[in-house]
Write a protein that holds these residues in place. Structure first.
Motif, PDB file in Angstrom:
ATOM      1  N   ASP A 443      -4.084   4.022 -15.171  1.00 30.55           N
ATOM      2  CA  ASP A 443      -3.560   4.582 -13.930  1.00 30.55           C
ATOM      3  C   ASP A 443      -4.500   5.649 -13.357  1.00 30.55           C
ATOM      4  N   VAL A 444      -4.779   5.544 -12.080  1.00 30.14           N
ATOM      5  CA  VAL A 444      -5.497   6.544 -11.277  1.00 30.14           C
ATOM      6  C   VAL A 444      -6.800   6.990 -11.963  1.00 30.14           C
ATOM      7  N   HIS A 445      -6.779   8.099 -12.703  1.00 26.79           N
ATOM      8  CA  HIS A 445      -8.011   8.630 -13.301  1.00 26.79           C
ATOM      9  C   HIS A 445      -8.441   7.849 -14.537  1.00 26.79           C
ATOM     10  N   TYR A 526      -3.790   3.219  -8.191  1.00 27.78           N
ATOM     11  CA  TYR A 526      -5.153   3.500  -7.745  1.00 27.78           C
ATOM     12  C   TYR A 526      -5.355   4.908  -7.214  1.00 27.78           C
ATOM     13  N   GLY A 527      -4.257   5.648  -7.048  1.00 28.18           N
ATOM     14  CA  GLY A 527      -4.363   6.985  -6.487  1.00 28.18           C
ATOM     15  C   GLY A 527      -3.955   7.004  -5.030  1.00 28.18           C
ATOM     16  N   ASP A 528      -3.632   8.201  -4.537  1.00 31.41           N
ATOM     17  CA  ASP A 528      -3.219   8.380  -3.155  1.00 31.41           C
ATOM     18  C   ASP A 528      -4.459   8.398  -2.260  1.00 31.41           C
ATOM     19  N   ASP A 532      -6.000  11.813  -3.182  1.00 35.10           N
ATOM     20  CA  ASP A 532      -7.054  11.447  -4.141  1.00 35.10           C
ATOM     21  C   ASP A 532      -8.224  10.770  -3.432  1.00 35.10           C
ATOM     22  N   LEU A 535     -11.637  10.411  -5.299  1.00 38.36           N
ATOM     23  CA  LEU A 535     -11.591   9.440  -6.390  1.00 38.36           C
ATOM     24  C   LEU A 535     -11.555   8.024  -5.850  1.00 38.36           C
ATOM     25  N   VAL A 536     -10.706   7.779  -4.853  1.00 41.80           N
ATOM     26  CA  VAL A 536     -10.574   6.442  -4.288  1.00 41.80           C
ATOM     27  C   VAL A 536     -11.915   5.956  -3.747  1.00 41.80           C
TER      28      VAL A 536
END
Length: 620
Positions: A443-445, A526-528, A532, A535-536
């Motif tokens: 998830d995300v990170h 994937y993140g906001d 984020d 990061l994206v």
């Protein structure tokens, strides 16, 4: 072994033969289990078929029910026996419409959805008089609206409104309804008392995990409450398990308890008879399926032996509990329907044998290996028959990421092995079937750890002596296509070529252009795109397109609105501007899933030409 052209031709013939091996799946029973409706692509595209079901489980020749020219995604028989409700893929794309039709094919009508509006099919009420329909972004407010639809008039009666709502089940009197809500991997359930106009969380909230399956049935004799919700969940649990929650009036809930759990498996399928006496459980054991009948009175489960296939893709229990109907498949067999008598435990094939292989097909081998941080990974390895030395190989990455590579009927993997290209289809972190911590590990990170798992999987092919390190291809569809682009962009020089099938190339443009409800649900993975944003951008392969200097084939469906076709166009344009070797295949009339036989044959044939040309040129 012969020239690559000869191997390619034979493999293409095999691939076409396997793609044309039609299957049957998605079964649903009439109330008294006298008739069966199901989906089949025996005519080249999925449609609904209906047949009488004999006492021994066999059927007569099925009759096709004509609804529209578009592929049918699912079918569900009403509890009163009067209607079939069907989800139909609009023009073959991502959006679906809800249709109803009489079991004899009369009175077919669309009750929700259009070319511009997506509508999802939910369950029938237990009385059978109305069916639930969910329409995301119904009023352009980004919210989902749930309705009870009258199949006779087509009238839609409001049921509930929320952010990402879905309907799981209703009580027989329609007083209670279980709704799910939340982003991917974080779906929770609420019980709505429609009489008292109250709603309460089904399980303690918030609880880390997800609940996607819940059914309401009468409580066992002697219980203090009349109803029980049986739930398939990993909320607050290490793996998906069977949990029971007593239900009463005005949102009252008793203490939930785990009824069935396994340390080596996850619960993935759940059904029950009308009385709530028997539950049908489908367990996922490292990719293979196992069945169990659970007695809610005694609290004892009994395994169902002799399952005629490796993987169950659909399972149901008749309303009287006397029959189990399965959709099942394996590496050598396309999707078939089978019937089990719960009294005699005898299996009977439902309908004709869809396919018998004229050639020996590869039996995939489950292998296990360690990630860079010690996490155990696994995958299904398709070896090239008769080859003992390292040679061409391919990583094949599934979509999701919350999906799972399993030993199913795969024309693509079999054709590649026949062409002399070994295949490893790994389940890297983020895959389902291995517990709650595993499915959330990317998830995300955690996304870059998933990239590292792909590299580790390629290294494992070399370590096992399967792959020549200079001849490893990478491919995948949807999220797997995104991984393909990411690994080519962020690990240049590692792979000899790639095939991206409907993958995201830039997560910001994906969020911007995909369906609103898909974007809203994807933030947990994937993140906001705002909060984020850095990061994206950093994990979007389009921003490192200059690193992709090996041949790439990009494939996309014309009507894909899940991963919009612009994701392919912008990557192809960027690589062409850089003078890089890139080919593009557009599948017209297809959405995110490729359902038509001719499209799937074209895809396999194009992949074989591209990969054999790149990995094993002719030796003259």
């Amino acid at each position: 072994m012969g020239s690559s052209a000869g191997l390619r031709s034979a493999a293409a013939d095999l691939g076409a033969e396997l793609v044309q091996a039609w299957g049957s799946w998605g079964p649903t029973l009439s109330p008294h289990a006298e008739q069966l409706a199901f989906l089949s692509d025996r005519n080249g595209s999925p449609q609904v078929f209906v047949s009488d079901l004999r006492m021994d489980g066999s059927v007569d020749r099925p009759t096709m029910i004509t609804i529209s020219d578009d592929p049918v995604v699912s079918v569900n028989w009403s509890a009163d026996g009067a209607w079939l409700a069907c989800a139909v893929a609009t023009d073959g794309g991502v959006r679906t419409q809800v249709w109803v039709v009489r079991p004899d094919g009369r009175d077919a009508r669309r009750i929700a959805g259009s070319a511009d509006q997506h509508a999802e099919l939910g369950p029938w009420t237990r009385s059978g008089h109305r069916v639930t329909v969910i329409i995301p972004d119904y009023e352009g407010d980004g919210r989902s609206h749930c309705f009870l639809a009258d199949p006779t008039t087509g009238e839609l009666h409001p049921l509930a409104t929320g952010d990402l709502l879905g309907v799981l089940d209703l009580s027989a009197d329609e007083h209670l309804v279980i709704l799910k809500d939340g982003q991917r991997g974080k779906q929770f359930c609420v019980v709505v008392d429609r009489v008292a106009d109250l709603d309460h969380p089904l399980l303690p909230f918030p609880a880390t995990g997800s609940t996607e399956v819940a059914i309401i049935r009468p409580a066992p004799p002697g219980d203090v409450t009349p109803l029980v919700a049986y739930v398939c969940t990993d909320a607050g649990l290490p793996r998906r398990q069977l949990v029971a929650v007593p239900l009463g009036a005005e949102g009252w809930r008793g203490v939930s308890g785990v009824l069935a759990a396994r340390d080596d498996a996850e619960l993935e399928g759940l059904d029950a008879d009308d009385a709530g006496r028997q539950l049908l459980l489908v367990w996922n054991v490292a990719g293979r399926s196992e069945l169990e009948l659970f007695d809610t009175v005694t609290g004892v489960g009994r395994p169902l032996p002799g399952m005629p296939g490796a993987v169950v893709s659909g399972a149901l229990l008749s309303r009287d509990g006397r029959r189990v109907i399965l959709s099942v498949e394996g590496p050598h067999r396309s999707r078939e329907l089978w019937c089990l008598s719960t009294r005699t435990l005898q299996w009977t094939r439902v309908g004709a044998v869809p396919f018998t292989a004229a050639h020996t097909l590869v039996e995939p081998e489950l292998i296990r290996y360690q990630a860079h941080d010690g996490l155990e990974l696994s995958g299904w390895l398709y070896r090239v028959p008769g080859r003992s030395e390292p040679g061409p190989a391919m990583l094949s990455l599934h979509g999701g990421p919350e999906a799972q590579e399993r030993p199913v009927f795969s024309p693509q993997h079999q054709a590649m092995a026949a062409a002399g290209i070994a295949v490893l289809a790994p389940n890297i972190r983020g895959s389902s079937g291995f517990g709650r911590a595993y499915v959330h590990a990317d998830d995300v990170h955690g996304r870059r750890d998933a990239f590292e798992d792909v590299i580790t999987s390629a290294d494992e092919l070399v370590r096992l002596g399967i792959a020549d390190p200079s001849k490893i291809a990478i491919t995948g569809r949807s999220y797997g296509g995104y991984l393909t682009l990411a690994c080519l962009a962020f690990y240049p020089g590692y792979f000899a070529c790639g095939v991206d099938i409907c993958g995201m190339s830039d997560l910001h443009t994906f969020y911007r252009d995909t369906e609103p409800w898909i974007a809203a649900a994807a933030v947990s993975k994937y993140g906001d795109p705002v909060a984020d944003a850095a990061l994206v951008a950093a994990i979007s392969p389009l921003h490192r397109a200059e690193n992709i200097d090996v041949p790439l084939l990009v494939v996309h469906g014309e009507l894909d609105t899940n991963v919009p076709i612009g994701e392919a166009h912008q990557m192809v344009a960027a690589l062409r501007d850089l003078g890089r070797p890139v080919e593009y295949l557009q599948l017209d009339g297809e959405g995110h899933e490729y359902r038509r036989t001719d499209s799937r044959i074209r895809l396999i044939t194009t992949m074989l030409v591209f990969l054999t040309k790149t990995l094993q040129p002719d030796r003259r």
